[in-house]
Scaffold this motif. Structure first.
Motif, short mmCIF file in Angstrom:
data_model
loop_
_atom_site.label_atom_id
_atom_site.label_comp_id
_atom_site.label_asym_id
_atom_site.label_seq_id
_atom_site.Cartn_x
_atom_site.Cartn_y
_atom_site.Cartn_z
N GLU A 111 0.83 -1.22 0.00
CA GLU A 111 0.00 0.00 0.00
C GLU A 111 0.86 1.26 0.00
N LYS A 112 1.99 1.22 0.70
CA LYS A 112 2.88 2.38 0.71
C LYS A 112 3.49 2.61 -0.67
N LEU A 113 3.86 1.53 -1.36
CA LEU A 113 4.40 1.69 -2.71
C LEU A 113 3.33 2.22 -3.66
N GLU A 114 2.10 1.83 -3.44
CA GLU A 114 1.00 2.30 -4.29
C GLU A 114 0.79 3.80 -4.17
N THR A 115 1.22 4.40 -3.05
CA THR A 115 1.08 5.85 -2.86
C THR A 115 2.23 6.63 -3.47
N GLY A 116 3.26 5.94 -3.99
CA GLY A 116 4.33 6.65 -4.67
C GLY A 116 5.73 6.44 -4.12
N TYR A 117 5.86 5.76 -2.99
CA TYR A 117 7.20 5.48 -2.47
C TYR A 117 7.90 4.43 -3.34
N LYS A 118 9.23 4.48 -3.35
CA LYS A 118 10.01 3.48 -4.09
C LYS A 118 10.39 2.29 -3.21
N VAL A 119 10.47 2.55 -1.89
CA VAL A 119 10.84 1.50 -0.93
C VAL A 119 9.98 1.65 0.31
N ALA A 120 9.52 0.52 0.84
CA ALA A 120 8.83 0.49 2.13
C ALA A 120 9.53 -0.55 2.99
N THR A 121 9.89 -0.18 4.21
CA THR A 121 10.66 -1.08 5.07
C THR A 121 10.01 -1.24 6.43
N PHE A 131 17.64 -8.30 24.87
CA PHE A 131 17.85 -6.86 24.74
C PHE A 131 19.33 -6.50 24.61
N TRP A 132 20.17 -7.08 25.48
CA TRP A 132 21.58 -6.68 25.53
C TRP A 132 22.39 -7.23 24.38
N ILE A 133 22.04 -8.43 23.91
CA ILE A 133 22.82 -9.07 22.85
C ILE A 133 22.34 -8.67 21.46
N ARG A 134 21.03 -8.49 21.28
CA ARG A 134 20.48 -8.22 19.96
C ARG A 134 19.88 -6.83 19.80
N VAL A 135 18.99 -6.45 20.73
CA VAL A 135 18.20 -5.23 20.53
C VAL A 135 19.05 -3.97 20.69
N LEU A 136 19.78 -3.85 21.79
CA LEU A 136 20.58 -2.64 22.02
C LEU A 136 21.66 -2.46 20.96
N PRO A 137 22.46 -3.51 20.64
CA PRO A 137 23.44 -3.33 19.55
C PRO A 137 22.79 -2.94 18.23
N SER A 138 21.59 -3.48 17.98
CA SER A 138 20.87 -3.16 16.74
C SER A 138 20.49 -1.68 16.71
N ARG A 154 15.03 3.62 10.71
CA ARG A 154 15.31 3.22 12.09
C ARG A 154 15.63 1.75 12.27
N ASP A 155 15.34 0.92 11.27
CA ASP A 155 15.53 -0.52 11.45
C ASP A 155 16.01 -1.15 10.15
N ASN A 156 17.28 -0.91 9.83
CA ASN A 156 17.85 -1.50 8.62
C ASN A 156 17.92 -3.02 8.71
N GLY A 157 17.95 -3.56 9.94
CA GLY A 157 18.08 -4.99 10.13
C GLY A 157 16.80 -5.78 9.88
N CYS A 158 15.68 -5.08 9.72
CA CYS A 158 14.41 -5.79 9.45
C CYS A 158 14.42 -6.25 7.99
N SER A 159 14.27 -7.54 7.79
CA SER A 159 14.34 -8.09 6.42
C SER A 159 13.07 -7.84 5.62
N LEU A 160 11.98 -7.52 6.30
CA LEU A 160 10.70 -7.33 5.60
C LEU A 160 10.68 -5.96 4.92
N LYS A 161 10.92 -5.98 3.61
CA LYS A 161 11.01 -4.76 2.83
C LYS A 161 10.33 -4.97 1.48
N ALA A 162 9.87 -3.87 0.88
CA ALA A 162 9.29 -3.93 -0.46
C ALA A 162 9.92 -2.84 -1.32
N TYR A 163 10.24 -3.22 -2.56
CA TYR A 163 10.91 -2.30 -3.48
C TYR A 163 10.19 -2.28 -4.83
N LEU A 164 10.22 -1.14 -5.52
CA LEU A 164 9.93 -1.18 -6.94
C LEU A 164 11.07 -1.96 -7.59
#
Length: 301
Positions: A111-121, A131-138, A154-164
């Protein structure tokens, strides 16, 4: 319009059937409600368990499922690159194969891409990890990535992304650089948006994360600004600077021994500069080599 869903997997025999069924249901809904065609591309990254066997069983029943089988365990960056390059959709969506990404959020990304964005993450909320091993370092890494790249994600590590589709096909992604998506693809802040998603705990298997990745993140952080500017030029630039600083180090060493201990201070700083130049030079060389030679070898099953 067609959606290509890319799912790299390595030893995920317990999670693959669940991820497939959930993703299939979401994509079927998008097909019936909005007319999107789709394909689901699992990239088997050298699994040693029954992952590939299970994928083959699923494919026998589903013509929309594709399997790319890597020649060895090449890592997530290579798996994503293979999927991106082989995808045939107008929109490319990526997600993890461990079940922590909920496919229901694919609708929100589209839906975000449908509004004109090229990437939605995706932006993960309430992460189900230590928290200490994964979340804080992230969080620290994401802040640094924003500073170094200028892209306020804010979350480059999230693999769920959509691209044109043209966006993720720009580069062969070397090991480690997948942590800088979508910044690596050169998108601007006004071209990308974030979708909040609720993270889920892993059901089967073990996380492939280890603290060795902390060093890799630092290494790539130092390199990514120069990749975004001109990777070939800066490879030569840091190579020259490295050898120049080696020469300067020899001169400073002679001065420190023969004339004054004060030159040891300069020698120390020069050694640090030399090390940084070497690290960036070699990492840029690795990136440029990947663009020439590629980072994956797959067969489609």
């Amino acid at each position: 319009m067609k959606i290509s869903l890319i799912v790299p997997v390595h030893n995920e025999e317990g999670n693959v059937p669940i991820v497939y069924q959930e993703a299939k249901a979401v994509l079927e809904t998008l097909k019936s409600s909005k007319g999107y065609q789709y394909e689901i591309i699992f990239v088997n990254d050298g699994s040693t368990d029954r992952t590939l066997e299970i994928l083959k069983e699923l494919k026998r029943k589903d013509p929309f499922l594709r399997i790319l089988n890597m020649d060895s365990n090449r890592g997530e960056a290579a798996g994503l690159t293979a999927g991106f390059q082989k995808a045939t959709g107008d929109i490319i969506v990526s997600m993890d194969g461990d079940g922590q990404n909920d496919p229901k959020y694919i609708k929100d990304l589209i839906e975000k891409l449908e509004t004109g964005y090229k990437v939605a993450t995706g932006f993960r909320l309430k992460r189900k990890e230590n928290f200490w091993i994964r979340v804080l370092p992230s969080r620290i890494a994401n802040w640094l990535i924003s500073v170094f790249t200028g892209l306020k994600v804010r979350d480059n590590g999230c693999s769920l992304k959509a691209y044109l589709s043209p966006i993720p096909k720009k580069y062969q992604i070397p090991h480690g650089f997948h942590r800088f998506l979508p910044a690596l693809f050169g998108v601007k802040n006004q071209e990308v948006c974030e979708v909040p998603i609720v993270d889920r705990p892993r059901i089967y298997g073990k996380s492939h994360y280890n603290l060795k990745r902390t060093f890799e993140v630092v290494r790539e952080l130092l390199t990514i600004p120069f990749v975004l500017r001109n990777a070939r030029f800066y490879e030569k630039f840091f190579k020259i600077n490295f050898w120049s600083s080696i020469g300067m180090g020899i001169i400073l060493l002679v001065l420190a021994v023969k004339f004054s201990p004060k030159f040891w201070v300069l020698e120390f700083f020069n050694l640090g500069y030399t090390s940084i130049c070497y690290l960036i030079w070699k990492n840029l060389a690795r990136f440029n080599q990947a663009q020439k030679e590629g980072v994956f070898q797959v067969e489609e099953i």
